[in-house]
Design a protein around this motif. Structure first.
Motif, PDB file in Angstrom:
ATOM      1  N   TYR A   7      41.277  64.467   5.987  1.00  0.00           N
ATOM      2  CA  TYR A   7      40.500  65.702   5.918  1.00  0.00           C
ATOM      3  C   TYR A   7      41.082  66.530   4.786  1.00  0.00           C
ATOM      4  CZ  TYR A   7      37.177  65.871   9.825  1.00  0.00           C
ATOM      5  OH  TYR A   7      36.093  65.677  10.645  1.00  0.00           O
ATOM      6  N   LYS A  17      36.802  69.037   5.459  1.00  0.00           N
ATOM      7  CA  LYS A  17      35.874  67.986   5.846  1.00  0.00           C
ATOM      8  C   LYS A  17      36.426  66.625   5.455  1.00  0.00           C
ATOM      9  CE  LYS A  17      33.094  68.973   1.702  1.00  0.00           C
ATOM     10  NZ  LYS A  17      31.767  69.471   1.224  1.00  0.00           N
ATOM     11  N   PRO A  18      35.820  65.537   5.953  1.00  0.00           N
ATOM     12  CA  PRO A  18      36.348  64.201   5.687  1.00  0.00           C
ATOM     13  C   PRO A  18      36.426  63.884   4.192  1.00  0.00           C
ATOM     14  CG  PRO A  18      34.794  64.134   7.494  1.00  0.00           C
ATOM     15  CD  PRO A  18      34.707  65.518   6.919  1.00  0.00           C
ATOM     16  N   TYR A 131      47.271  65.156   6.862  1.00  0.00           N
ATOM     17  CA  TYR A 131      45.995  65.102   7.565  1.00  0.00           C
ATOM     18  C   TYR A 131      45.294  63.812   7.133  1.00  0.00           C
ATOM     19  CZ  TYR A 131      46.379  70.255   8.310  1.00  0.00           C
ATOM     20  OH  TYR A 131      46.773  71.529   8.638  1.00  0.00           O
ATOM     21  N   GLN A 320      38.930  66.678  14.099  1.00  0.00           N
ATOM     22  CA  GLN A 320      37.600  67.288  13.986  1.00  0.00           C
ATOM     23  C   GLN A 320      37.600  68.780  14.356  1.00  0.00           C
ATOM     24  OE1 GLN A 320      38.297  64.401  15.544  1.00  0.00           O
ATOM     25  NE2 GLN A 320      37.247  62.866  14.286  1.00  0.00           N
ATOM     26  N   ASP A 321      38.663  69.239  15.022  1.00  0.00           N
ATOM     27  CA  ASP A 321      38.757  70.648  15.414  1.00  0.00           C
ATOM     28  C   ASP A 321      39.653  71.457  14.476  1.00  0.00           C
ATOM     29  OD1 ASP A 321      37.121  70.127  17.538  1.00  0.00           O
ATOM     30  OD2 ASP A 321      38.695  70.163  19.061  1.00  0.00           O
ATOM     31  N   ASN A 323      39.233  73.111  11.696  1.00  0.00           N
ATOM     32  CA  ASN A 323      38.769  74.410  11.203  1.00  0.00           C
ATOM     33  C   ASN A 323      38.838  75.488  12.287  1.00  0.00           C
ATOM     34  OD1 ASN A 323      37.957  73.703   8.395  1.00  0.00           O
ATOM     35  ND2 ASN A 323      36.635  72.263   9.494  1.00  0.00           N
ATOM     36  N   SER A 344      42.534  60.386  16.091  1.00  0.00           N
ATOM     37  CA  SER A 344      41.161  60.896  16.107  1.00  0.00           C
ATOM     38  C   SER A 344      40.462  60.688  14.755  1.00  0.00           C
ATOM     39  CB  SER A 344      41.162  62.385  16.447  1.00  0.00           C
ATOM     40  OG  SER A 344      41.898  63.133  15.493  1.00  0.00           O
ATOM     41  N   LEU A 345      41.247  60.513  13.695  1.00  0.00           N
ATOM     42  CA  LEU A 345      40.665  60.320  12.370  1.00  0.00           C
ATOM     43  C   LEU A 345      40.045  58.927  12.236  1.00  0.00           C
ATOM     44  CD1 LEU A 345      40.185  61.573   9.622  1.00  0.00           C
ATOM     45  CD2 LEU A 345      42.494  60.915   8.965  1.00  0.00           C
TER      46      LEU A 345
END
Length: 347
Positions: A7, A17-18, A131, A320-321, A323, A344-345
């Protein structure tokens, strides 16, 4: 080259974002690490938002990294596949200047290579941080992590931990000393834990009376509410050392009278402060600053944590959380560090 999922921040105003990029092939002294956990530091947010005016985009933040070795270069003997390791705020330095030779690579005279956001001396462009699914780091900048600790809660030790351990160690905090930790957040909660483990009489200094119970749970012997003039007056001239962890602009003058003569307050927050010299002149008191620590001292800190079973208090999140986590950090709405579960990635 190894394709790496991550990210990233693409501008100061956009949400993370990805992103995908390539990690380098292993060199002679390289260690490849599959990242299991990465802490979320306030510095990550400053970088993502370009608060310090030095960010080159895209940037992959993260410098509180815990993972497993998946491969090593032919010259590496300290690590093998499967070892639990950590990577902190820097991944290289010149190795030749006086600071590097004194095991203080964080003060490298040519500039340390930060884990993210620095010019990459190997690949070109800028370095990318934790990340991400994996990272390749030179052997001397990889740290050994005890299997006995709660692995996910070790991650913030690589920045919040060493940032607070280093000044407490450098100023030789220990038994018989009254030590104040100013600010109970990601840094402050580690300062309380370390100072208590070192044997000091620890006082949590806070503007929030409601933080008292938590401060005592973390190891503080007493709580001083800095907004209470009577309490501040009662503690004047009684502290052997103050560690100021406040991460926002503030007035440090009210804290100076708390120090005994010839004693020191160390600042670890990279933020503007207001200071009048009068408080220092009367009593020959000192204000100092501290960054992180060198690799040798960081390993010492991790070994100290293993001996005393010290880790950070963490809240786990999926990438994904991230932000939402940034928003909450800026509101001081976390006890006391976010840590990303990097599995989670892969989902």
């Amino acid at each position: 080259m190894s394709n790496t999922k991550a990210y990233a921040a693409f501008s100061a105003k956009e949400a993370l974002k990805p992103y995908e990029f390539d990690r380098r092939d292993l060199h002679e002294d390289d260690v490849k690490i599959e990242i299991a956990y990465c802490g979320v530091c306030h510095s990550d947010i400053h970088f993502a938002h370009n608060d310090w005016g030095m960010t080159q985009y895209p940037v992959v933040p993260g410098h509180e990294i815990i993972g497993r070795v998946t491969e090593v270069g032919p010259g590496v003997t300290r690590f093998k596949e499967g070892d639990l390791v950590g990577v902190g705020c820097m991944v290289d330095s010149c190795g030749e200047c006086s600071s590097c030779k004194e095991d203080e690579e964080q003060f490298c005279e040519k500039g340390m290579v930060m884990t993210y956001g620095s010019p990459d001396p190997v690949m070109g462009g800028v370095t990318h941080g934790g990340y991400s699914t994996q990272i390749v780091v030179k052997d001397p900048f990889v740290l050994k992590v005890s299997e006995n600790l709660d692995t996910k809660a070790v991650a913030p030790l690589l920045c919040a931990g060493i940032t607070t351990y280093s000044p407490l160690s450098q100023w030789k905090v220990g038994k018989g000393q009254k030590v104040g930790i100013i600010g109970l957040g990601g840094l402050g909660h580690m300062g309380v834990k370390f100072a208590a483990a070192m044997g000091a009489d620890v006082v949590m200094i806070t503007t929030s009376p409601e933080k008292g119970d938590d401060a005592r749970r973390l190891g503080a012997n007493d709580v001083l509410v800095s907004k209470d003039p009577e309490q501040m007056k009662a503690h004047e001239g009684t502290f052997d050392f103050l560690l100021n962890t406040v991460p926002v602009a503030h007035d440090i003058n009210p804290y100076i009278p708390l120090l005994k003569n010839n004693k020191t307050m160390v600042l670890v927050g990279a933020t503007p402060v207001d200071l009048h010299s009068m408080g220092l002149i009367f009593g020959r008191k000192h204000i100092s600053g501290s960054l992180i620590g060198g690799i040798k001292e960081t390993q010492e800190m991790l070994d100290f944590c293993a001996k005393h079973n010290i880790v950070s208090d963490v809240e786990m999140i999926p990438i994904q959380d991230i932000n939402t986590a940034y928003d909450r950090v800026m509101k001081s709405d976390v006890k006391y560090r976010f840590v990303i579960d990097m599995s989670s990635l892969k989902s």
